[in-house]
Design a protein around this motif. Structure first.
Motif, PDB file in Angstrom:
ATOM      1  N   GLY A  75      70.770  66.471  46.478  1.00 21.85           N
ATOM      2  CA  GLY A  75      71.986  65.753  46.120  1.00 21.85           C
ATOM      3  C   GLY A  75      71.700  64.394  45.519  1.00 21.85           C
ATOM      4  N   TRP A  76      70.701  63.706  46.064  1.00 21.54           N
ATOM      5  CA  TRP A  76      70.292  62.410  45.538  1.00 21.54           C
ATOM      6  C   TRP A  76      69.758  62.551  44.117  1.00 21.54           C
ATOM      7  N   GLU A  77      68.998  63.586  43.858  1.00 24.93           N
ATOM      8  CA  GLU A  77      68.461  63.801  42.515  1.00 24.93           C
ATOM      9  C   GLU A  77      69.572  64.047  41.503  1.00 24.93           C
ATOM     10  N   ARG A  78      70.656  64.743  41.909  1.00 27.91           N
ATOM     11  CA  ARG A  78      71.790  64.911  41.009  1.00 27.91           C
ATOM     12  C   ARG A  78      72.415  63.557  40.678  1.00 27.91           C
ATOM     13  N   LEU A  79      72.502  62.689  41.687  1.00 28.25           N
ATOM     14  CA  LEU A  79      73.094  61.368  41.472  1.00 28.25           C
ATOM     15  C   LEU A  79      72.248  60.532  40.521  1.00 28.25           C
ATOM     16  N   VAL A  80      70.961  60.402  40.780  1.00 26.35           N
ATOM     17  CA  VAL A  80      70.135  59.496  39.975  1.00 26.35           C
ATOM     18  C   VAL A  80      69.937  60.019  38.553  1.00 26.35           C
ATOM     19  N   ALA A  81      70.151  61.330  38.339  1.00 26.56           N
ATOM     20  CA  ALA A  81      70.014  61.888  36.994  1.00 26.56           C
ATOM     21  C   ALA A  81      71.265  61.664  36.145  1.00 26.56           C
ATOM     22  N   ASN A  82      72.373  61.282  36.758  1.00 25.97           N
ATOM     23  CA  ASN A  82      73.612  61.103  36.005  1.00 25.97           C
ATOM     24  C   ASN A  82      73.555  59.791  35.213  1.00 25.97           C
ATOM     25  N   PRO A  83      73.864  59.823  33.929  1.00 30.18           N
ATOM     26  CA  PRO A  83      73.794  58.590  33.131  1.00 30.18           C
ATOM     27  C   PRO A  83      74.675  57.471  33.662  1.00 30.18           C
ATOM     28  N   ARG A  84      75.754  57.817  34.346  1.00 29.62           N
ATOM     29  CA  ARG A  84      76.674  56.784  34.840  1.00 29.62           C
ATOM     30  C   ARG A  84      76.149  56.068  36.077  1.00 29.62           C
ATOM     31  N   GLN A 118      79.194  55.647  41.275  1.00 29.05           N
ATOM     32  CA  GLN A 118      77.838  56.160  41.398  1.00 29.05           C
ATOM     33  C   GLN A 118      76.825  55.047  41.639  1.00 29.05           C
ATOM     34  N   ASN A 119      77.008  53.907  40.981  1.00 22.02           N
ATOM     35  CA  ASN A 119      76.120  52.773  41.251  1.00 22.02           C
ATOM     36  C   ASN A 119      76.331  52.240  42.665  1.00 22.02           C
ATOM     37  N   ALA A 120      77.579  52.268  43.136  1.00 20.57           N
ATOM     38  CA  ALA A 120      77.848  51.838  44.514  1.00 20.57           C
ATOM     39  C   ALA A 120      77.147  52.743  45.506  1.00 20.57           C
ATOM     40  N   LEU A 121      77.152  54.059  45.241  1.00 25.79           N
ATOM     41  CA  LEU A 121      76.425  54.976  46.127  1.00 25.79           C
ATOM     42  C   LEU A 121      74.934  54.675  46.133  1.00 25.79           C
ATOM     43  N   ARG A 122      74.367  54.410  44.972  1.00 23.49           N
ATOM     44  CA  ARG A 122      72.931  54.120  44.923  1.00 23.49           C
ATOM     45  C   ARG A 122      72.605  52.837  45.685  1.00 23.49           C
ATOM     46  N   HIS A 131      71.858  48.093  41.290  1.00 20.95           N
ATOM     47  CA  HIS A 131      72.967  49.033  41.250  1.00 20.95           C
ATOM     48  C   HIS A 131      74.212  48.445  41.910  1.00 20.95           C
ATOM     49  N   GLY A 132      74.029  47.720  42.999  1.00 14.17           N
ATOM     50  CA  GLY A 132      75.166  47.050  43.617  1.00 14.17           C
ATOM     51  C   GLY A 132      75.792  46.036  42.684  1.00 14.17           C
ATOM     52  N   ASP A 133      74.955  45.281  41.985  1.00 12.27           N
ATOM     53  CA  ASP A 133      75.465  44.283  41.048  1.00 12.27           C
ATOM     54  C   ASP A 133      76.222  44.945  39.894  1.00 12.27           C
ATOM     55  N   THR A 134      75.712  46.086  39.420  1.00 12.17           N
ATOM     56  CA  THR A 134      76.392  46.781  38.329  1.00 12.17           C
ATOM     57  C   THR A 134      77.756  47.284  38.770  1.00 12.17           C
ATOM     58  N   TYR A 164      93.063  56.579  43.024  1.00 11.10           N
ATOM     59  CA  TYR A 164      92.317  56.852  44.264  1.00 11.10           C
ATOM     60  C   TYR A 164      90.812  56.760  44.046  1.00 11.10           C
ATOM     61  N   GLN A 165      90.348  57.107  42.840  1.00  9.27           N
ATOM     62  CA  GLN A 165      88.919  56.995  42.576  1.00  9.27           C
ATOM     63  C   GLN A 165      88.472  55.532  42.510  1.00  9.27           C
ATOM     64  N   PHE A 166      89.262  54.712  41.839  1.00  9.99           N
ATOM     65  CA  PHE A 166      88.951  53.286  41.746  1.00  9.99           C
ATOM     66  C   PHE A 166      88.912  52.648  43.138  1.00  9.99           C
ATOM     67  N   ALA A 167      89.897  52.989  43.964  1.00 10.20           N
ATOM     68  CA  ALA A 167      89.956  52.437  45.317  1.00 10.20           C
ATOM     69  C   ALA A 167      88.736  52.845  46.123  1.00 10.20           C
ATOM     70  N   ASN A 168      88.251  54.075  45.935  1.00 12.91           N
ATOM     71  CA  ASN A 168      87.069  54.510  46.667  1.00 12.91           C
ATOM     72  C   ASN A 168      85.826  53.751  46.230  1.00 12.91           C
ATOM     73  N   ALA A 169      85.696  53.483  44.936  1.00 14.10           N
ATOM     74  CA  ALA A 169      84.557  52.685  44.481  1.00 14.10           C
ATOM     75  C   ALA A 169      84.616  51.286  45.078  1.00 14.10           C
ATOM     76  N   ALA A 170      85.802  50.694  45.090  1.00 16.18           N
ATOM     77  CA  ALA A 170      85.959  49.345  45.638  1.00 16.18           C
ATOM     78  C   ALA A 170      85.698  49.315  47.135  1.00 16.18           C
ATOM     79  N   GLU A 171      86.104  50.370  47.836  1.00 17.11           N
ATOM     80  CA  GLU A 171      85.874  50.420  49.287  1.00 17.11           C
ATOM     81  C   GLU A 171      84.382  50.361  49.602  1.00 17.11           C
ATOM     82  N   LEU A 172      83.569  51.010  48.805  1.00 20.41           N
ATOM     83  CA  LEU A 172      82.124  50.964  49.020  1.00 20.41           C
ATOM     84  C   LEU A 172      81.554  49.576  48.754  1.00 20.41           C
TER      85      LEU A 172
END
Length: 408
Positions: A75-84, A118-122, A131-134, A164-172
């Motif tokens: 699952g982590w490899e799928r995340l880090v391979a995503n351009p976003r 995705q950057n918040a997850l990383r 990634h947090g700064d991005t 709801y997606q924006f709010a989830n990114a902000a929650e992280l």
């Protein structure tokens, strides 16, 4: 309540205990304790992070990825391979976002939301400052710029999905240095929430059944997520009440209008096509997971009605037969009647990242038999995210990465 009586400790009581432990062990996030003992009651204090991902899930992913364990590593490899998910991502904020009609520019918004998420997850899982700064910079850029969502009726889809997606990114990111949380909260309340409420109360001046379940569901998700982000109990309560008793097709008994033998529940959009049907399963799964992380069990509501609906959709998309009750509804402003008499095979068998959260709740947390949900989760594993399932807006309807976040 939907939970069986074998659970001697309520969901909210468990969160109260877990919340205290998480406060002691969290690196960053503020986790508030819960009060009360009813699993169907709203929180009096909100848990943070507490939308699609609570502290426990994030910490488990961090530990498992660091250890190189499967399926988290896949699952982590799928995340880090995503351009976003790359820290070099540069935001493109707009003052006005248009979905539907002339001048559409909404791909700018959903691409940036998924990049922030995705950057918040990383950052949360690997602790990488860049990634947090991005993620922080993307969120700050939009909250400093966005003033309106416009377009034709599709503006309500934008308000719901991206709300709801924006709010989830902000929650992280709510505890990240330099993140303008208050400004972001103000933007969500000012730009997204009014459209969510307009749709749920007025349905764009159409017959209440005119719009498919997904239209309600994404706006319900946005109201719930903004309520959590802003610690707004009235907003949270509103979304939960709509899930239970709302007039539109997103309320649980309208989203799953017919129950069939064998633990199957017919989905409202099953006669339309399977892409939107699977999307609806994902929307309700997200809704129930966000509520669960605030101590409210909607997964089990009405004798696990969501589970029965998801089993039905999974079974059909695995290539198996399902029963179908003719479905009729009112359309337009005059509620002209239409009817579907067979389940649609359009888009049958397509894969979307919606199944892991359902599999891990019902099969792992609750130890219930959900063979079709589990089989679909296996087919999609390891789940990707936005951009991994097509370049158009449909490929960004789910945040994804359930294998990484929900495996247990």
């Amino acid at each position: 309540m939907g939970r069986d009586n074998k659970h001697k400790m309520s969901r909210r009581s468990m969160l109260r205990v877990a919340g205290g432990l998480a406060v002691a062990g969290a690196a960053g996030g503020v986790v508030a304790s819960m009060t009360g003992d009813r699993a169907d009651a709203a929180p009096t204090t909100f848990v943070h992070p507490g939308m699609l991902h609570a502290y426990g899930e994030l910490n488990r992913a961090r530990v498992r990825v660091k250890a190189g364990s499967q399926p988290w590593t896949a699952g982590w490899e799928r995340l880090v391979a995503n351009p976003r998910s790359q820290s070099a991502w540069a935001p493109r904020p707009a003052a006005s976002v248009i979905r539907g009609g002339a001048g559409q520019n909404y791909p700018q918004l959903y691409n940036d939301i998924h990049a922030a998420y995705q950057n918040a997850l990383r950052w949360r899982i690997a602790g990488t400052t860049a990634h947090g700064d991005t993620a922080r910079d993307i969120l700050n850029a939009w909250s400093a710029t966005l003033t309106s969502l416009t377009g034709n009726a599709d503006r309500f889809l934008a308000a719901g999905l991206y709300g709801y997606q924006f709010a989830n990114a902000a929650e992280l990111m709510r505890d990240h240095p330099g993140f303008e949380l208050k400004r972001f909260q103000d933007m969500m309340v000012r730009v997204f929430h009014p459209l969510n409420e307009q749709f749920l109360t007025g349905h764009n001046d159409a017959c209440v059944t005119n719009y498919w379940a997904n239209w309600d569901l994404c706006n319900m998700n946005s109201v719930l997520a903004i309520g959590i982000l802003c610690d707004d109990q009235a907003m949270f309560d509103r979304a939960v009440e709509y899930f239970k008793n709302g007039e539109g097709n997103g309320s649980i008994k309208n989203a799953v209008p017919f129950l069939h033998p064998g633990g199957l529940g017919q989905w409202q959009e099953s006669g339309r096509d399977q892409g939107h049907t699977v999307m609806g399963v994902g929307q309700l799964g997200a809704f129930c997971e966000m509520a669960w992380n605030q101590g409210v069990d909607l997964y089990g509501y009405d004798d696990n009605r969501l589970m029965k609906g998801a089993e039905y959709v999974a079974r059909y998309n695995l290539g198996l037969d399902v029963p179908f009750t003719p479905y009729s509804w009112g359309t337009g402003q005059n509620c002209a009647r239409r009817e579907q008499t067979v389940v649609s095979d359009a888009g049958r068998g397509q894969l979307r990242p919606v199944w892991e959260v359902l599999h891990h709740h019902y099969a792992r947390r609750r130890r219930l038999s959900v063979p079709h949900i589990s089989a679909m989760a296996e087919k999609v594993r390891a789940e990707g995210g936005g951009g991994d399932y097509g370049p158009n807006s449909g490929g960004f309807d789910q945040l994804g990465f359930g294998t990484l976040l929900y495996s247990r």
